[in-house]
Design an enzyme around this catalytic site. Sequence first.
Site, PDB file in Angstrom:
ATOM      1  N   LYS A  75       0.916  -1.161   0.003  1.00 59.27           N
ATOM      2  CA  LYS A  75       0.058  -0.088  -0.100  1.00 59.27           C
ATOM      3  C   LYS A  75       0.961   1.148  -0.144  1.00 59.27           C
ATOM      4  O   LYS A  75       1.835   1.314   0.792  1.00 59.27           O
ATOM      5  CB  LYS A  75      -1.010  -0.025   1.301  1.00 59.27           C
ATOM      6  CG  LYS A  75      -1.532  -1.291   1.614  1.00 59.27           C
ATOM      7  CD  LYS A  75      -2.512  -1.405   2.707  1.00 59.27           C
ATOM      8  CE  LYS A  75      -2.979  -2.776   3.278  1.00 59.27           C
ATOM      9  NZ  LYS A  75      -1.875  -3.423   4.173  1.00 59.27           N
ATOM     10  N   HIS A 108      -3.366   3.611   0.756  1.00 62.91           N
ATOM     11  CA  HIS A 108      -3.552   3.106   2.064  1.00 62.91           C
ATOM     12  C   HIS A 108      -4.783   3.875   2.765  1.00 62.91           C
ATOM     13  O   HIS A 108      -5.561   3.324   3.600  1.00 62.91           O
ATOM     14  CB  HIS A 108      -2.415   3.248   2.815  1.00 62.91           C
ATOM     15  CG  HIS A 108      -2.136   2.308   4.063  1.00 62.91           C
ATOM     16  ND1 HIS A 108      -0.853   1.834   4.539  1.00 62.91           N
ATOM     17  CD2 HIS A 108      -2.953   1.659   4.824  1.00 62.91           C
ATOM     18  CE1 HIS A 108      -1.210   1.080   5.677  1.00 62.91           C
ATOM     19  NE2 HIS A 108      -2.285   1.049   5.847  1.00 62.91           N
TER      20      HIS A 108
HETATM   21  P1  NAD Z   1      -6.165  -8.766  13.887  1.00 59.80           P
HETATM   22  O1  NAD Z   1      -7.543  -8.497  14.056  1.00 59.80           O
HETATM   23  O2  NAD Z   1      -5.657  -9.619  12.658  1.00 59.80           O
HETATM   24  O3  NAD Z   1      -5.543  -9.186  15.032  1.00 59.80           O
HETATM   25  C1  NAD Z   1      -4.345  -9.485  15.503  1.00 59.80           C
HETATM   26  C2  NAD Z   1      -3.913  -9.791  16.631  1.00 59.80           C
HETATM   27  O4  NAD Z   1      -4.959 -10.773  17.146  1.00 59.80           O
HETATM   28  C3  NAD Z   1      -2.579 -10.468  17.034  1.00 59.80           C
HETATM   29  O5  NAD Z   1      -1.482  -9.738  17.198  1.00 59.80           O
HETATM   30  C4  NAD Z   1      -2.814 -11.271  18.421  1.00 59.80           C
HETATM   31  O6  NAD Z   1      -2.763 -10.547  19.400  1.00 59.80           O
HETATM   32  C5  NAD Z   1      -4.220 -11.837  18.144  1.00 59.80           C
HETATM   33  N1  NAD Z   1      -4.585 -13.194  17.570  1.00 59.80           N
HETATM   34  C6  NAD Z   1      -4.233 -13.408  16.325  1.00 59.80           C
HETATM   35  N2  NAD Z   1      -4.664 -14.837  16.178  1.00 59.80           N
HETATM   36  C7  NAD Z   1      -5.195 -14.972  17.226  1.00 59.80           C
HETATM   37  C8  NAD Z   1      -5.751 -16.434  17.773  1.00 59.80           C
HETATM   38  N3  NAD Z   1      -5.888 -17.395  17.220  1.00 59.80           N
HETATM   39  N4  NAD Z   1      -5.965 -16.418  19.092  1.00 59.80           N
HETATM   40  C9  NAD Z   1      -5.813 -15.479  19.924  1.00 59.80           C
HETATM   41  N5  NAD Z   1      -5.390 -14.316  19.703  1.00 59.80           N
HETATM   42  C10 NAD Z   1      -5.048 -14.128  18.299  1.00 59.80           C
HETATM   43  O7  NAD Z   1      -5.459  -7.391  13.593  1.00 59.80           O
HETATM   44  P2  NAD Z   1      -4.388  -6.574  12.469  1.00 59.80           P
HETATM   45  O8  NAD Z   1      -3.048  -7.156  12.612  1.00 59.80           O
HETATM   46  O9  NAD Z   1      -4.635  -5.366  12.843  1.00 59.80           O
HETATM   47  O10 NAD Z   1      -5.278  -6.703  11.051  1.00 59.80           O
HETATM   48  C11 NAD Z   1      -4.868  -7.717  10.221  1.00 59.80           C
HETATM   49  C12 NAD Z   1      -4.002  -7.194   9.097  1.00 59.80           C
HETATM   50  O11 NAD Z   1      -4.974  -6.176   8.481  1.00 59.80           O
HETATM   51  C13 NAD Z   1      -2.842  -6.480   9.235  1.00 59.80           C
HETATM   52  O12 NAD Z   1      -1.699  -7.229   9.572  1.00 59.80           O
HETATM   53  C14 NAD Z   1      -2.774  -5.522   8.175  1.00 59.80           C
HETATM   54  O13 NAD Z   1      -2.043  -6.681   7.217  1.00 59.80           O
HETATM   55  C15 NAD Z   1      -4.030  -5.200   7.965  1.00 59.80           C
HETATM   56  N6  NAD Z   1      -4.595  -3.963   8.493  1.00 59.80           N
HETATM   57  C16 NAD Z   1      -4.765  -2.941   7.474  1.00 59.80           C
HETATM   58  C17 NAD Z   1      -4.933  -1.621   7.820  1.00 59.80           C
HETATM   59  C18 NAD Z   1      -5.290  -0.653   6.753  1.00 59.80           C
HETATM   60  O14 NAD Z   1      -5.393   0.320   7.381  1.00 59.80           O
HETATM   61  N7  NAD Z   1      -5.539  -0.911   5.618  1.00 59.80           N
HETATM   62  C19 NAD Z   1      -5.373  -1.306   9.332  1.00 59.80           C
HETATM   63  C20 NAD Z   1      -4.868  -2.284  10.185  1.00 59.80           C
HETATM   64  C21 NAD Z   1      -4.591  -3.710   9.745  1.00 59.80           C
END
Ligand code: NAD
Length: 281
Positions: A75, A108
Amino acid sequence: MTVPNITLHDQTTIPQLGFGVYQVPPDQTAETVAAALEVGYRHIDTAQMYGNEKGVGEAIAASGIAREELYVTSKLNNDVHRPDDARRSFDATLSALGLDRIDLFLIHWPLPTRYDGDFVSTWRTLAEFVADGRATSVGVSNFQPAHLDRIVTETGIVPVVNQIEVHPYFTNEDARAASIRHGVEVEAWSPLAQGGVLGDEVITRIAAAHDKTPAQVTLRWHIERGDIVFPKSMSAERMMENFDIFDFTLSAEEVADIAALDRGEAGRTGPNPDTFDYIPA
Ligand code: NAD
């Protein structure tokens, strides 16, 4: 276990489940992505802002997996919306990833209060990368209905995806519906609300009924609604858990019960795209 593919409006396909690397430290990204590829993930979601494209590229190069089996998204950062900056930063993205083509490149954030309100010229610039073959597809992220309407009306170019915050506490229906109306697939970011929904009573009850975990039920809920997801985890065990969601289904009632957890704006965990104006120093 087979991850379903979603066909985008440009007739390319994207794996509906991928792996996100937001907040994965750059010096641990190569090993983390290598572990995800080992589990079976073939779709990686990174961003210039995350500072870890190089690690993603290292993991891809070391994996030996054929390029056509992988789907890579990055992004455009908030400080490079001007067309010439966007072109330079896209070159840098390809070079950091070690790729001559990226599958998907997104704006982004729309930053409607920056750049004199112009995200249209930025959008036209991304279309150049499709025209020259260095991006297979381009899309947007965090675009509100008015932002989507505007780029489609002014350029006639429809993004293949809109990557927006969606999870049980913030179902973001307006932005979802506007995307779907335009034929734009929804990518749900923070699908687990960064873990915030995993202790929920309703989700916990449904998980127990299926002998699955709350994370698996939440991800399955997104899949059944048709959204694309890429949960993030640094632990191989959780990567496996999050990948193991294709051997059960939720009833229509369970899908509705989880959607009913929506808290509206109060459930949003990230910034509001209408006012978000962060530019890296
Ligand atoms: P997510 O909702 O995927 O949550 C991730 C967190 O949840 C982990 O750090 C861990 O603490 C917990 N987790 C993950 N799997 C688990 C499990 N099986 N059991 C218990 N806890 C668990 O949050 P995220 O990372 O913010 O979002 C996913 C992806 O979305 C990001 O890595 C990124 O690629 C994208 N994203 C994009 C934007 C954007 O503005 N475009 C913003 C945020 C995230």
